[in-house]
Design an enzyme around this catalytic site. Structure first.
Site, PDB file in Angstrom:
ATOM      1  N   ASP A 157      19.862 -24.937 -54.562  1.00 18.53           N
ATOM      2  CA  ASP A 157      20.353 -23.640 -54.073  1.00 18.53           C
ATOM      3  C   ASP A 157      19.551 -23.134 -52.874  1.00 18.53           C
ATOM      4  O   ASP A 157      18.329 -23.227 -52.840  1.00 18.53           O
ATOM      5  CB  ASP A 157      20.262 -22.577 -55.179  1.00 18.53           C
ATOM      6  N   ASP A 188      29.779 -26.137 -61.225  1.00 21.25           N
ATOM      7  CA  ASP A 188      28.320 -26.289 -61.234  1.00 21.25           C
ATOM      8  C   ASP A 188      27.865 -27.477 -62.094  1.00 21.25           C
ATOM      9  O   ASP A 188      28.697 -28.210 -62.645  1.00 21.25           O
ATOM     10  CB  ASP A 188      27.693 -24.960 -61.697  1.00 21.25           C
TER      11      ASP A 188
END
Ligand SMILES: *[C@@H]1O[C@H](CO)[C@@H](O)[C@H](O)[C@H]1NC(C)=O
Ligand SMILES: *[C@@H]1O[C@H](CO)[C@@H](O)[C@H](O)[C@H]1NC(C)=O
Ligand SMILES: *[C@@H]1O[C@H](CO)[C@@H](O)[C@H](O)[C@H]1NC(C)=O
Ligand SMILES: *[C@@H]1O[C@H](CO)[C@@H](O)[C@H](O)[C@H]1NC(C)=O
Ligand SMILES: *[C@@H]1O[C@H](CO)[C@@H](O)[C@H](O)[C@H]1NC(C)=O
Ligand SMILES: *[C@@H]1O[C@H](CO)[C@@H](O)[C@H](O)[C@H]1NC(C)=O
Ligand SMILES: *[C@@H]1O[C@H](CO)[C@@H](O)[C@H](O)[C@H]1NC(C)=O
Ligand SMILES: *[C@@H]1O[C@H](CO)[C@@H](O)[C@H](O)[C@H]1NC(C)=O
Ligand SMILES: *[C@@H]1O[C@H](CO)[C@@H](O)[C@H](O)[C@H]1NC(C)=O
Ligand SMILES: *[C@@H]1O[C@H](CO)[C@@H](O)[C@H](O)[C@H]1NC(C)=O
Length: 507
Positions: A208, A148
């Site tokens: 996202d 991430d």
């Protein structure tokens, strides 16, 4: 003859697998807990989910990675070698034991970390600790790393900065000697599709995903059909938002390095069945990794019958490794509650498993209107990459139209599979699915027994889809499509001798 030989050679070399580490030759498939469970993770969740993946037949459809997302650690061992410490209240037997459990089911184990000081959930990040963390993951038997981008302390803003930061972990993983599929999650920041291919197996292209078909959200600021160049990726990005972003970078997808449209939201409950069909069709057509995100203890028959559609998955896993591209997009006046209405058409080459010179084509028509609509795609538009202005030889022949959703399990079959799997979850692996599969008139595809490439070559109907019509030379493909739904077809040349086609690679 010479040009025929040349074109065959070119076709062969273009299809060659080019993965930097030998992994993800076709897009990776699996399950990640984040979408349904976020930080609510423990060993039992992973064990039961892995069990379901086997018992529902999903492992044998190719979903092989079981991925633990954020929130699994409690910091570093500062008195020792600085290694990251798993949370033993969540994983009482340690992470190596979780990994062993997953492996014992014939699945692979994925984990999560972050190229920053902290993870997005504010747990320990790996920035500056890449070597020790990569070694720890390898020691635990990890096969996949989702990496991430939160708390990167400003080490972003140019392709060079982001590339170097992500490359440090790439090198660290490589140095362990363990093959680890490396999945970048930097949300499309700094154009990872330009530099990802030589250091990673996939890269996210957007903020996202959010479980809505087209709801605009200021937290995902780059929205609309042209918003690909995104300074602030944000999050809460809808299905159509991400599909729009994918429209600009299909050429960046290649064997071993894929554009990642984010985890599947299928089964989370925020979209209609038709909308999930659109999502799954498109993720397959553009060769996104297929990472399920649902809760298996609540899986519905409609969710399972989407995730098990082998004809769509066969497009995703096609041995030509080529992403579909958008051929047209139009805003319409048939808008929904968010003021959105649109139609679009995508097409892309697939390996023809026949002896002809003609590629197969996948075609996806998306009905973003607020009502059921009939959409039309001309052969000239579908085959525009083979010749503009109607010059493509492909326009001169007839095409068999195969519906790639025709063999979707019925609700009854899907429910019977869920019930059979549930009834024997505690007993031996996969037996219930096998019995069910033997019993059913519509078997599940088993890619463990016969790879997608081999199944296509053997002309398995479950993969090729059902012939529903033919498009004549210079003709138009037509489909009636539900609100926010999609039609997905495989076009295959009706055998003919003339005219001679040009291969895609001649262009
Ligand atoms: C931390 O490292 C020390 C020294 O190697 C070791 O004795 C201890 O068990 C480690 N603690 C944890 C929680 O791993
Ligand atoms: C760190 O030290 C522990 C012992 O405390 C050992 O079990 C572990 O393998 C070491 N990790 C690395 C990456 O060297
Ligand atoms: C490490 O990188 C080399 C060079 O790209 C590659 O050949 C090798 O397969 C990689 N090894 C692992 C374990 O990823
Ligand atoms: C499986 O059975 C258990 C216990 O009867 C139930 O709680 C669970 O919801 C069932 N799962 C599915 C997917 O039906
Ligand atoms: C495409 O299909 C043909 C015929 O089945 C096969 O010979 C060829 O190897 C396939 N191409 C690739 C790249 O797999
Ligand atoms: C597609 O063609 C049908 C039949 O000609 C027509 O009714 C329909 O409006 C067309 N769809 C679009 C979006 O133009
Ligand atoms: C399929 O699941 C739905 C709930 O999602 C349920 O209402 C329906 O009865 C199920 N269909 C069958 C045939 O069991
Ligand atoms: C799929 O095939 C493999 C290998 O032949 C077999 O072990 C497995 O049980 C099959 N799975 C199902 C669901 O039938
Ligand atoms: C399913 O069918 C295969 C081949 O027909 C057979 O070998 C297998 O034992 C059957 N499995 C079950 C559980 O009935
Ligand atoms: C297979 O079919 C028989 C007869 O229709 C039925 O009694 C049995 O429950 C079925 N088994 C499974 C696993 O669906």
């Amino acid at each position: 003859m010479a040009s025929l030989l040349l074109s065959l050679l070119l076709a062969g070399s273009s299809a060659e697998a080019a993965s930097y580490n030998g992994l993800a030759i076709t897009p990776q498939m699996g399950w990640d807990n984040w979408n349904a469970f976020a930080c609510d993770v423990d060993a039992e969740l992973l064990a039961s989910s892995a069990r379901s993946i086997v018992d529902l037949g999903l492992r044998d459809l190719g979903y092989e990675y079981v991925i633990l997302d954020d929130c699994w650690s409690i910091g570093r061992n500062t008195s020792g070698n600085g290694s990251i410490i798993a949370d033993l209240t969540k994983f009482p037997n340690g992470m190596a034991a979780v990994s062993e459990d997953v492996h014992s089911l014939g699945l692979k184990f994925g984990m999560y970390s972050d190229a920053g000081q902290y993870t997005c959930g504010q747990y320990e990040g790996s920035l500056g600790h890449e070597e020790v963390d990569a070694q720890t993951f390898a020691n635990w038997g990890v096969d996949y790393l989702k990496y991430d981008n939160c708390y990167n302390n400003g080490n972003a803003g140019t392709q060079y900065l982001s590339r170097n930061r992500y490359n440090t972990m790439s090198q660290a993983l490589n140095a362990t000697g363990r093959p680890v599929l490396y999945s970048l999650c930097n949300w499309g920041e700094d154009y990872p599709w330009n530099w990802g291919t030589t250091i990673a197996n996939s890269w996210r292209i957007s903020g996202d995903v959010y479980d809505s078909f087209d709801r605009p959200d200021p937290r995902c600021p780059c929205d609309g059909p042209d918003a690909w160049d995104c300074g602030l990726p944000g999050f809460h990005c809808s299905t159509l938002n991400i599909i729009n972003k994918a429209a600009f970078i299909p050429s960046k997808a290649q064997s071993g390095g894929w554009n990642d449209l984010d985890m599947l939201t299928v089964g989370l409950g925020g979209q209609t069945d038709a909308e999930y069909v659109t999502l799954f069709s498109m993720w397959c057509a553009v060769k996104s990794p297929l990472i399920m995100g649902n809760d298996f203890s609540k899986i519905s028959n409609s969710t399972l019958s989407i995730l098990t559609n082998a004809a769509a998955i066969a497009v995703n896993q096609d041995p030509l490794y080529s992403s579909a591209a958008r051929r047209w997009y139009y805003d319409t006046s048939d808008v929904d509650a968010y003021g959105r209405g649109s139609i679009q058409m995508w097409s892309g080459a697939l390996n023809s498993t026949t002896d002809t010179e003609w590629d197969d084509m996948v075609v996806v028509l998306i009905n973003g209107n607020n009502s059921p609509s009939t959409l039309n795609a001309t052969l000239a538009d579908i085959f525009v990459d083979y010749g503009t202005g109607g010059t493509a030889a492909e326009i001169g022949i007839s095409w068999e139209v195969r519906d790639l959703w025709a063999y979707r399990l019925t609700d009854e079959e899907s429910q019977a599979l869920i019930d059979a799997a549930n009834a024997t979850t505690a007993s031996g692996s996969g037996a219930s699915v096998e019995a069910w599969s033997n019993n059913s008139t519509m078997a599940l595809y088993n890619a463990t027994a016969t790879s997608y490439a081999d199944g296509l070559e053997a002309k398995d109907e479950l993969l090729l889809g059902k012939v529903v019509s033919t498009v004549a030379p210079s003709g138009t493909l037509t489909a009636s499509i539900d609100t926010h739904g999609a039609a997905m077809f495989r076009l295959r040349a009706v055998p003919t001798t003339t005219p001679a086609a040009r291969k895609r690679t001649d262009l």
